[in-house]
Structures are given as structure tokens and as C-alpha cells.
Design a protein around this motif. Structure first.
Motif, PDB file in Angstrom:
ATOM      1  N   GLY A 162       0.753  -1.249   0.000  1.00  8.77           N
ATOM      2  CA  GLY A 162       0.000   0.000   0.000  1.00  8.77           C
ATOM      3  C   GLY A 162       0.778   1.291   0.000  1.00  8.77           C
ATOM      4  N   VAL A 163       2.016   1.297  -0.458  1.00 11.10           N
ATOM      5  CA  VAL A 163       2.803   2.534  -0.520  1.00 11.10           C
ATOM      6  C   VAL A 163       2.401   3.304  -1.788  1.00 11.10           C
ATOM      7  CG1 VAL A 163       5.132   3.516  -0.681  1.00 11.10           C
ATOM      8  CG2 VAL A 163       4.717   1.465   0.708  1.00 11.10           C
ATOM      9  N   PRO A 164       2.146   4.616  -1.683  1.00 13.68           N
ATOM     10  CA  PRO A 164       1.746   5.413  -2.853  1.00 13.68           C
ATOM     11  C   PRO A 164       2.833   5.431  -3.927  1.00 13.68           C
ATOM     12  CG  PRO A 164       1.309   6.605  -0.813  1.00 13.68           C
ATOM     13  CD  PRO A 164       2.116   5.400  -0.444  1.00 13.68           C
ATOM     14  N   GLU A 165       2.400   5.539  -5.202  1.00 16.06           N
ATOM     15  CA  GLU A 165       3.329   5.501  -6.330  1.00 16.06           C
ATOM     16  C   GLU A 165       4.406   6.575  -6.242  1.00 16.06           C
ATOM     17  OE1 GLU A 165       3.739   3.386  -8.911  1.00 16.06           O
ATOM     18  OE2 GLU A 165       2.227   2.092  -7.993  1.00 16.06           O
ATOM     19  N   LYS A 166       4.024   7.779  -5.848  1.00 17.23           N
ATOM     20  CA  LYS A 166       4.995   8.863  -5.771  1.00 17.23           C
ATOM     21  C   LYS A 166       6.110   8.528  -4.787  1.00 17.23           C
ATOM     22  CE  LYS A 166       5.550  13.808  -4.854  1.00 17.23           C
ATOM     23  NZ  LYS A 166       4.891  15.080  -4.439  1.00 17.23           N
ATOM     24  N   ARG A 167       5.719   7.970  -3.656  1.00 22.42           N
ATOM     25  CA  ARG A 167       6.718   7.615  -2.643  1.00 22.42           C
ATOM     26  C   ARG A 167       7.575   6.449  -3.124  1.00 22.42           C
ATOM     27  NH1 ARG A 167      10.484   9.061  -0.238  1.00 22.42           N
ATOM     28  NH2 ARG A 167      11.037   8.237   1.819  1.00 22.42           N
ATOM     29  N   ILE A 168       6.994   5.526  -3.872  1.00 22.31           N
ATOM     30  CA  ILE A 168       7.763   4.406  -4.433  1.00 22.31           C
ATOM     31  C   ILE A 168       8.848   4.938  -5.347  1.00 22.31           C
ATOM     32  CG2 ILE A 168       7.677   2.413  -5.991  1.00 22.31           C
ATOM     33  CD1 ILE A 168       4.890   1.813  -4.899  1.00 22.31           C
ATOM     34  N   ASP A 169       8.487   5.902  -6.203  1.00 22.78           N
ATOM     35  CA  ASP A 169       9.469   6.492  -7.121  1.00 22.78           C
ATOM     36  C   ASP A 169      10.593   7.184  -6.357  1.00 22.78           C
ATOM     37  OD1 ASP A 169       8.025   5.609  -9.278  1.00 22.78           O
ATOM     38  OD2 ASP A 169       6.967   7.512  -9.589  1.00 22.78           O
ATOM     39  N   GLU A 170      10.237   7.899  -5.299  1.00 29.74           N
ATOM     40  CA  GLU A 170      11.243   8.596  -4.493  1.00 29.74           C
ATOM     41  C   GLU A 170      12.196   7.616  -3.827  1.00 29.74           C
ATOM     42  OE1 GLU A 170       8.814  10.788  -1.819  1.00 29.74           O
ATOM     43  OE2 GLU A 170       8.420  12.440  -3.223  1.00 29.74           O
ATOM     44  N   MET A 171      11.655   6.536  -3.293  1.00 28.91           N
ATOM     45  CA  MET A 171      12.489   5.542  -2.616  1.00 28.91           C
ATOM     46  C   MET A 171      13.390   4.808  -3.605  1.00 28.91           C
ATOM     47  SD  MET A 171      10.178   3.929   0.481  1.00 28.91           S
ATOM     48  CE  MET A 171       8.851   3.349  -0.570  1.00 28.91           C
ATOM     49  N   LEU A 172      12.872   4.540  -4.809  1.00 29.48           N
ATOM     50  CA  LEU A 172      13.687   3.894  -5.821  1.00 29.48           C
ATOM     51  C   LEU A 172      14.851   4.795  -6.224  1.00 29.48           C
ATOM     52  CD1 LEU A 172      13.974   1.412  -7.725  1.00 29.48           C
ATOM     53  CD2 LEU A 172      12.763   2.757  -9.447  1.00 29.48           C
ATOM     54  N   TYR A 173      14.562   6.085  -6.362  1.00 25.57           N
ATOM     55  CA  TYR A 173      15.624   7.035  -6.709  1.00 25.57           C
ATOM     56  C   TYR A 173      16.695   7.055  -5.618  1.00 25.57           C
ATOM     57  CZ  TYR A 173      18.132  11.381  -7.487  1.00 25.57           C
ATOM     58  OH  TYR A 173      19.130  12.302  -7.666  1.00 25.57           O
ATOM     59  N   ASN A 174      16.268   7.149  -4.370  1.00 26.15           N
ATOM     60  CA  ASN A 174      17.225   7.200  -3.257  1.00 26.15           C
ATOM     61  C   ASN A 174      18.043   5.916  -3.158  1.00 26.15           C
ATOM     62  OD1 ASN A 174      16.429   9.775  -2.471  1.00 26.15           O
ATOM     63  ND2 ASN A 174      14.859   9.001  -1.074  1.00 26.15           N
ATOM     64  N   ARG A 175      17.449   4.811  -3.517  1.00 29.57           N
ATOM     65  CA  ARG A 175      18.135   3.517  -3.407  1.00 29.57           C
ATOM     66  C   ARG A 175      19.151   3.311  -4.524  1.00 29.57           C
ATOM     67  NH1 ARG A 175      16.420  -2.466  -4.694  1.00 29.57           N
ATOM     68  NH2 ARG A 175      17.452  -3.617  -3.030  1.00 29.57           N
ATOM     69  N   LEU A 176      18.807   3.757  -5.739  1.00 30.14           N
ATOM     70  CA  LEU A 176      19.617   3.392  -6.898  1.00 30.14           C
ATOM     71  C   LEU A 176      20.311   4.548  -7.612  1.00 30.14           C
ATOM     72  CD1 LEU A 176      17.396   0.684  -8.609  1.00 30.14           C
ATOM     73  CD2 LEU A 176      19.140   0.404  -6.852  1.00 30.14           C
ATOM     74  N   TYR A 177      19.782   5.748  -7.497  1.00 27.76           N
ATOM     75  CA  TYR A 177      20.288   6.824  -8.352  1.00 27.76           C
ATOM     76  C   TYR A 177      20.869   8.014  -7.583  1.00 27.76           C
ATOM     77  CZ  TYR A 177      17.708   4.192 -11.831  1.00 27.76           C
ATOM     78  OH  TYR A 177      17.250   3.182 -12.643  1.00 27.76           O
ATOM     79  N   LYS A 178      20.676   8.068  -6.311  1.00 24.88           N
ATOM     80  CA  LYS A 178      21.225   9.160  -5.511  1.00 24.88           C
ATOM     81  C   LYS A 178      22.738   9.021  -5.430  1.00 24.88           C
ATOM     82  CE  LYS A 178      20.428  11.642  -1.182  1.00 24.88           C
ATOM     83  NZ  LYS A 178      19.667  11.636   0.106  1.00 24.88           N
TER      84      LYS A 178
END
Length: 297
Positions: A162-178
Motif C-alpha cells: 500500500g505505498v503510494p506511487e509517488k513515494r515508491i518512485d522517491e524511494m527507488l531514486y534514493n536507493r539506486l540513483y542518488k
């Protein structure tokens, strides 16, 4: 007199093959640990241990000496970790595999090998097995960095809980692209984390393209959620995420086991955390013995 020198040679061989020492390979020094080679029989397997991210070979002290009673064992520190020389070069799967192969060749440690990799070491073990499949007689993964996952599957776990899509995108960015600033002081562990991130961004394309040797494959999975309450994410139920991810991993790893017709095992230990071999050394040792016995049949 001849008998005396034969005994002396055996004694010196025992000393040479039961110690921790530095070995120079490809212009760099690597810290290694050997035990049990003085009684090695022709074509008997050698266990090769691959440490987790930033971990030294001492991480295996709960099982390595016990396993050396059964078959020869080899452990080492990768570049920039433990007592090995720091090398300012990204430890890609190919480079790490080439270094390990060169170390084993220099020491005249001939195959066959049973690779035992924990965490990031599981990923490196999978790579070595793919680059040198004819050297391998068994694969063992202890709660490995998941070299079978994809970004899409990772995100689907968050959707499931149940995590919102916007937050999923943010977490993916922080995990892989930051971008992470270079840590020259702790370059070994830092660089391994960068390599893992780069592989995740490509869904482990470099790894998945490699062949899987036709050997028994074992997975050890820790089922204990270990993150303290004060350190858990405020964005989602981290314990639920852990449970869902573990179940998905089990299904993918079962498929990976079936990629070999030699069979294997998936051992789920509910009271063990990420360091399965330390939390339940007896279970790991016992199952490794079973694998080794099967290789002799």
C-alpha cells in the motif's frame, strides 16, 4: 633419514596450509586463510568462502574451522577490506572473479570448488560460477544479495503493502540513483555498495547473462526481522515489507535451484537473521556436510 625428511615435509606443508597470510596477486596484496589442505585427496572439493559487503574473512569463524575437518577451506579479504590492500578500482563481478581465480592459481589450489557466499558474497559467488563454471561442484548462498530481483518486482512489493506511487518512485531514486560521495577512507566497502547499486539499475544483466553450472545449489534464508523499532522506516510497514519480500525471494530462488538438474535445497531458518551462519552455525554446518556427502556419491 629419508623417512625423517618425508615427515618434516608433511609437517611444513601442514603449517603452510593452515594459516592466515598475505599473497601478492596482480600487483596487489590479498589476505587469505587456508586450512585442511594437508590431507586433501585428489579431486576432493575445496570450500571457497566469499564474505558479505565490507566484511573480513573473520566473519566465517563460526563455521570455517569445523568445515576444515571435513574438506579444505579457503577464505580471503577482497581488495580494501580487512587486511587486504586498498585498490582504487570498482570491484565489479568480473574483476573480483578474476582476482579470486588468480589467487587460487597462484596458491595452486585446484578445482573443484564449492562456493559459499554470504550477502554480497553470494552475488560474487554467482559471478565466479558463471565465469568459471567448469571449476564449480557446488553453490551455496547464505541470505545473498538478491541477484535475481528486478526494479519492477521491487516496486511491486511496495504496491502490495500500500505505498503510494509517488513515494515508491522517491524511494527507488534514493536507493539506486542518488549520488554517494566517494569514501576514500573506506573505499572497499563503499565501492562494493556502488557496484551493487549499478547492478540493480540494470536488473543484474551482467550476472543473469552468465551460465549457471550444473551443480547442487543450496540457499539459506534468515526469517528473523532484525531492524530495531527506532530505526524502522516511517514511510511503510518495514516488517510487512520484509515478510512479503522474503516470500517472493523464496519463489525466485526455487526457480534458480531448478536451473540445475543436480537439485538442491532451500533452508529457511525462522530464528536466524541476515547472518545465518552465525545465528545457527549447526544448521549451516550440517547442511554443508550433506552437500559434500552427496558430491561423493
Amino acid at each position: 633419514m629419508k623417512e625423517f625428511f618425508s615427515l618434516l615435509f608433511l609437517a611444513l606443508s601442514s603449517i603452510a596450509f593452515s594459516q592466515e597470510k598475505l599473497v601478492k596477486v596482480n600487483g596487489h596484496s590479498f589476505n587469505i586463510y587456508l586450512k585442511g589442505f594437508e590431507q586433501r585427496k585428489a579431486n576432493s572439493p575445496v570450500i571457497i568462502f566469499e564474505n558479505g559487503m565490507g566484511m573480513g574473512l573473520g566473519n566465517w569463524d563460526s563455521i570455517i574451522d569445523e568445515m576444515a575437518k571435513i574438506t579444505p577451506v579457503f577464505a580471503y579479504d577482497r581488495s580494501g577490506v580487512g587486511k587486504s590492500e586498498k585498490v582504487f578500482q570498482l570491484p565489479t563481478p568480473k574483476l573480483v572473479s578474476e582476482n579470486l581465480k588468480a589467487i587460487l592459481t597462484t596458491l595452486n589450489i585446484q578445482p573443484p570448488y564449492v562456493l559459499v557466499g554470504h550477502s554480497m558474497g553470494g552475488l560474487y559467488s554467482r559471478a565466479f560460477a558463471g565465469f568459471y563454471p567448469n571449476d564449480i561442484t557446488g553453490l551455496v548462498f547464505i541470505d545473498p544479495a538478491d541477484f535475481t530481483e528486478s526494479k519492477q518486482e521491487w516496486n511491486s512489493i511496495f504496491r502490495t503493502i500500500g505505498v503510494p506511487e509517488k513515494r515508491i518512485d522517491e524511494m527507488l531514486y534514493n536507493r539506486l540513483y542518488k549520488v554517494s560521495p566517494i569514501d576514500s577512507l573506506n573505499y572497499g566497502p563503499w565501492s562494493e555498495a556502488q557496484v551493487l547499486g549499478a547492478l540493480r539499475r540494470t536488473d543484474f544483466a551482467e550476472i543473469s547473462s552468465l551460465p549457471v553450472p550444473n551443480v547442487p545449489i543450496y540457499f539459506f534464508i534468515g526469517g528473523k526481522f532484525e531492524v530495531p523499532l527506532e530505526l524502522r522506516s516511517k514511510d511503510f510497514d518495514q516488517e510487512k515489507f520484509f515478510t512479503v519480500r522474503t516470500n517472493i525471494n523464496i519463489e525466485r530462488w526455487k526457480k534458480f535451484i531448478y536451473s540445475s538438474n543436480k537439485g538442491g535445497s532451500l533452508i529457511y531458518l525462522s530464528k536466524s537473521g541476515h547472518f545465518v551462519h552465525r545465528d545457527d552455525a549447526k544448521a549451516v554446518i550440517g547442511n554443508l556436510k550433506i552437500m559434500l556427502e552427496s558430491l561423493n556419491n
